[in-house]
Design an enzyme around this catalytic site. Structure first.
Site, PDB file in Angstrom:
ATOM      1  CG  ASP A   1      -2.082   0.968   1.079  1.00 16.16           C
ATOM      2  OD1 ASP A   1      -3.225   0.521   0.944  1.00 16.16           O
ATOM      3  OD2 ASP A   1      -1.820   2.205   1.085  1.00 16.16           O
ATOM      4  CB  ILE A   2       0.799   4.264  -2.146  1.00 13.58           C
ATOM      5  CG1 ILE A   2       1.873   5.222  -2.641  1.00 13.58           C
ATOM      6  CG2 ILE A   2      -0.495   5.000  -1.829  1.00 13.58           C
ATOM      7  CD1 ILE A   2       1.530   5.860  -3.979  1.00 13.58           C
TER       8      ILE A   2
ATOM      9  CG  ASN B   1     -12.326  -1.036   3.497  1.00 14.09           C
ATOM     10  OD1 ASN B   1     -12.715  -1.509   4.565  1.00 14.09           O
ATOM     11  ND2 ASN B   1     -11.153  -0.442   3.373  1.00 14.09           N
TER      12      ASN B   1
ATOM     13  CB  VAL C   1      -8.883   1.915  -5.108  1.00 14.15           C
ATOM     14  CG1 VAL C   1      -8.523   1.422  -6.505  1.00 14.15           C
ATOM     15  CG2 VAL C   1      -7.913   3.008  -4.659  1.00 14.15           C
TER      16      VAL C   1
ATOM     17  CG  HIS D   1      -8.324  -3.071  -2.692  1.00 13.96           C
ATOM     18  ND1 HIS D   1      -9.216  -2.321  -3.422  1.00 13.96           N
ATOM     19  CD2 HIS D   1      -8.179  -2.433  -1.514  1.00 13.96           C
ATOM     20  CE1 HIS D   1      -9.573  -1.266  -2.708  1.00 13.96           C
ATOM     21  NE2 HIS D   1      -8.970  -1.323  -1.534  1.00 13.96           N
ATOM     22  CG  MET D   2      -7.658  -9.358   1.585  1.00 13.42           C
ATOM     23  SD  MET D   2      -7.458 -11.149   1.434  1.00 13.42           S
ATOM     24  CE  MET D   2      -9.145 -11.598   1.089  1.00 13.42           C
ATOM     25  CG  HIS D   3      -6.716  -3.066   2.902  1.00 15.52           C
ATOM     26  ND1 HIS D   3      -6.025  -1.874   2.748  1.00 15.52           N
ATOM     27  CD2 HIS D   3      -7.920  -2.871   2.309  1.00 15.52           C
ATOM     28  CE1 HIS D   3      -6.788  -1.000   2.099  1.00 15.52           C
ATOM     29  NE2 HIS D   3      -7.939  -1.581   1.821  1.00 15.52           N
TER      30      HIS D   3
HETATM   31  P1  AMP Z   1      -9.750   1.155   0.112  1.00 16.80           P
HETATM   32  O1  AMP Z   1     -10.075   2.290   1.024  1.00 16.80           O
HETATM   33  O2  AMP Z   1     -10.066  -0.177   0.711  1.00 16.80           O
HETATM   34  O3  AMP Z   1     -10.328   1.337  -1.273  1.00 16.80           O
HETATM   35  O4  AMP Z   1      -8.169   1.155  -0.016  1.00 16.80           O
HETATM   36  C1  AMP Z   1      -7.479   1.687  -1.088  1.00 16.80           C
HETATM   37  C2  AMP Z   1      -6.024   1.630  -0.734  1.00 16.80           C
HETATM   38  O5  AMP Z   1      -5.261   1.800  -1.917  1.00 16.80           O
HETATM   39  C3  AMP Z   1      -5.591   2.728   0.230  1.00 16.80           C
HETATM   40  O6  AMP Z   1      -5.068   2.124   1.418  1.00 16.80           O
HETATM   41  C4  AMP Z   1      -4.534   3.491  -0.554  1.00 16.80           C
HETATM   42  O7  AMP Z   1      -3.467   3.939   0.262  1.00 16.80           O
HETATM   43  C5  AMP Z   1      -4.098   2.471  -1.575  1.00 16.80           C
HETATM   44  N1  AMP Z   1      -3.548   3.012  -2.796  1.00 16.80           N
HETATM   45  C6  AMP Z   1      -4.063   3.994  -3.578  1.00 16.80           C
HETATM   46  N2  AMP Z   1      -3.274   4.215  -4.647  1.00 16.80           N
HETATM   47  C7  AMP Z   1      -2.239   3.349  -4.537  1.00 16.80           C
HETATM   48  C8  AMP Z   1      -1.088   3.079  -5.328  1.00 16.80           C
HETATM   49  N3  AMP Z   1      -0.831   3.760  -6.438  1.00 16.80           N
HETATM   50  N4  AMP Z   1      -0.231   2.116  -4.926  1.00 16.80           N
HETATM   51  C9  AMP Z   1      -0.473   1.424  -3.790  1.00 16.80           C
HETATM   52  N5  AMP Z   1      -1.539   1.625  -3.001  1.00 16.80           N
HETATM   53  C10 AMP Z   1      -2.410   2.558  -3.362  1.00 16.80           C
END
Ligand code: AMP
Length: 121
Positions: free
Chosen positions: A31-32, A88, A97, A101-103
């Protein structure tokens, strides 16, 4: 038509985010904006916007996401102490996003699962 997000560019390596894992179904990268010491995103290669858009044909992908989480947790050295997997969905879920995706988060105690303000619970 499911719209692409930045995650598709990462999956295709059109932007140079290092991949921790990739196979024919899923990819994983850090994660960025890590919220904890280990914060990895595990994503399907194809665009599935939200959990609401998952269909029966996607079950293999969903299983793979968890299998990859297990593998990466071990590689990161957080498997024994434990970690959390989070998906989420939409506005109330805090999704930012719209590419499923799974954190994978861990590396320290994560506290209670939820701490809601103004909760009636
Ligand atoms: P969510 O709130 O579950 O949609 O999480 C989206 C996640 O994507 C967030 O934790 C962001 O920090 C992460 N994110 C957004 N852009 C990037 C990127 N370019 N590279 C890696 N992680 C990202």
């Amino acid at each position: 038509m499911n719209e692409e997000t930045i995650f598709s560019k990462i999956i295709r390596q059109e932007i140079p985010t290092p991949l921790l894992y990739q196979d024919e179904l899923v990819s994983a990268f850090r994660d960025i904006n890590p919220r904890v010491s280990t914060h990895i995103l595990i994503v399907p290669n194809k665009v599935i916007p939200t959990v609401n858009d998952v269909c029966e044909d996607d079950e293999l992908i969903l299983g793979r996401m968890i299998a990859v989480a297990k593998k990466l947790a071990k590689e990161e050295g957080i498997a024994k102490d434990g970690y959390r997997l989070i998906i989420n969905c939409n506005e109330h879920g805090g999704q930012e996003v719209y590419h499923l995706h799974m954190h994978l988060v861990g590396g320290q105690p994560l506290g209670p699962m939820l701490s809601l303000k103004n909760s009636n619970a």
